[in-house]
Motif scaffolding. Structure first.
Motif, mmCIF file in Angstrom:
data_model
loop_
_atom_site.group_PDB
_atom_site.id
_atom_site.type_symbol
_atom_site.label_atom_id
_atom_site.label_comp_id
_atom_site.label_asym_id
_atom_site.label_seq_id
_atom_site.Cartn_x
_atom_site.Cartn_y
_atom_site.Cartn_z
ATOM 1 N N VAL A 113 0.849 -1.200 0.000
ATOM 2 C CA VAL A 113 0.000 0.000 0.000
ATOM 3 C C VAL A 113 0.881 1.246 0.000
ATOM 4 O O VAL A 113 0.638 2.189 -0.755
ATOM 5 N N ARG A 114 1.921 1.241 0.813
ATOM 6 C CA ARG A 114 2.806 2.408 0.882
ATOM 7 C C ARG A 114 3.575 2.627 -0.415
ATOM 8 O O ARG A 114 3.930 3.753 -0.752
ATOM 9 N N GLU A 115 3.808 1.541 -1.176
ATOM 10 C CA GLU A 115 4.544 1.661 -2.436
ATOM 11 C C GLU A 115 3.702 2.293 -3.541
ATOM 12 O O GLU A 115 4.254 2.763 -4.538
ATOM 13 N N GLY A 116 2.392 2.297 -3.405
ATOM 14 C CA GLY A 116 1.555 3.002 -4.365
ATOM 15 C C GLY A 116 0.771 2.121 -5.317
ATOM 16 O O GLY A 116 0.731 0.894 -5.198
ATOM 17 N N GLU A 117 0.160 2.805 -6.284
ATOM 18 C CA GLU A 117 -0.767 2.170 -7.219
ATOM 19 C C GLU A 117 -0.137 1.069 -8.067
ATOM 20 O O GLU A 117 -0.845 0.165 -8.515
ATOM 21 N N GLN A 118 1.147 1.144 -8.313
ATOM 22 C CA GLN A 118 1.773 0.133 -9.164
ATOM 23 C C GLN A 118 1.739 -1.265 -8.527
ATOM 24 O O GLN A 118 2.054 -2.246 -9.192
ATOM 25 N N THR A 119 1.330 -1.354 -7.261
ATOM 26 C CA THR A 119 1.269 -2.652 -6.576
ATOM 27 C C THR A 119 -0.142 -3.220 -6.510
ATOM 28 O O THR A 119 -0.366 -4.209 -5.816
ATOM 29 N N TYR A 120 -1.084 -2.617 -7.220
ATOM 30 C CA TYR A 120 -2.469 -3.094 -7.170
ATOM 31 C C TYR A 120 -2.571 -4.585 -7.479
ATOM 32 O O TYR A 120 -3.292 -5.312 -6.803
ATOM 33 N N ALA A 121 -1.891 -5.040 -8.511
ATOM 34 C CA ALA A 121 -1.999 -6.445 -8.921
ATOM 35 C C ALA A 121 -1.497 -7.373 -7.819
ATOM 36 O O ALA A 121 -2.132 -8.399 -7.525
ATOM 37 N N GLU A 122 -0.389 -7.025 -7.205
ATOM 38 C CA GLU A 122 0.151 -7.865 -6.140
ATOM 39 C C GLU A 122 -0.757 -7.852 -4.908
ATOM 40 O O GLU A 122 -0.962 -8.871 -4.251
ATOM 41 N N ARG A 123 -1.323 -6.689 -4.609
ATOM 42 C CA ARG A 123 -2.263 -6.597 -3.487
ATOM 43 C C ARG A 123 -3.493 -7.451 -3.749
ATOM 44 O O ARG A 123 -3.975 -8.170 -2.868
#
Length: 159
Positions: A113-123
């Motif tokens: 979450v702190r890393e931002g939108e580029q992690t949506y898929a992993e989240r």
């Protein structure tokens, strides 16, 4: 001891209205109830957060220490000051704990979450895996409940 597997409920004879009623009363899809927060307030002490969430002060400090809580603001005297956003996050964390998600995965989710939108898929992947685990546990509990119901009915008929 053998545990018997149950069969799914017979929905063949359910009317569309019955099925619709089942769907509309699904409590799992309802939004969470709002926090009992004072109107217009957005700064809370740790003792207020304890009262709102049911978590202990020790747990809140531990969540902060392990990186599960985002940065918590401090007053000029160094006291923690939680915001409504912090309370929303704690609500999510509490729900993730209830799913049985390991703390390490929860911390990983917080990092993403702190890393931002580029992690949506992993989240999404992490949450979907947790969802599969929850559904599996629910199925096991339904089977267990069916066994208990059969035993209770047996004893009720034997009296």
């Amino acid at each position: 001891m053998t545990v018997m597997q149950t069969t799914p409920a017979d929905t063949e004879h359910d009317t569309p209205a019955d099925i619709s009623a089942d769907i509309s009363t699904d409590l799992c899809s309802a939004p969470p109830p709002p926090h009992p927060r004072p109107d217009g307030q957005d700064r809370y002490t740790i003792s207020e957060v304890v009262a709102f969430t049911g978590l202990t002060a020790h747990t809140l400090r531990w969540y902060e220490r392990i990186g599960l809580m985002p940065h918590v603001d401090r007053s000029h005297t160094g006291q923690r000051r939680y915001t409504n956003r912090d309370l929303d996050w704690l609500d999510l964390v509490t729900k993730l704990r209830l799913t049985g998600m390991p703390v390490a995965d929860m911390v990983r989710y917080a990092e993403l979450v702190r890393e931002g939108e580029q992690t949506y898929a992993e989240r999404q992947e992490l949450l979907e895996a947790t969802r599969r685990d929850v559904l599996s546990r629910i199925a096991e509990l339904h089977d267990t409940l069916a066994v208990l119901d059969r035993k209770i009915n047996f004893y009720a008929q034997e009296r």
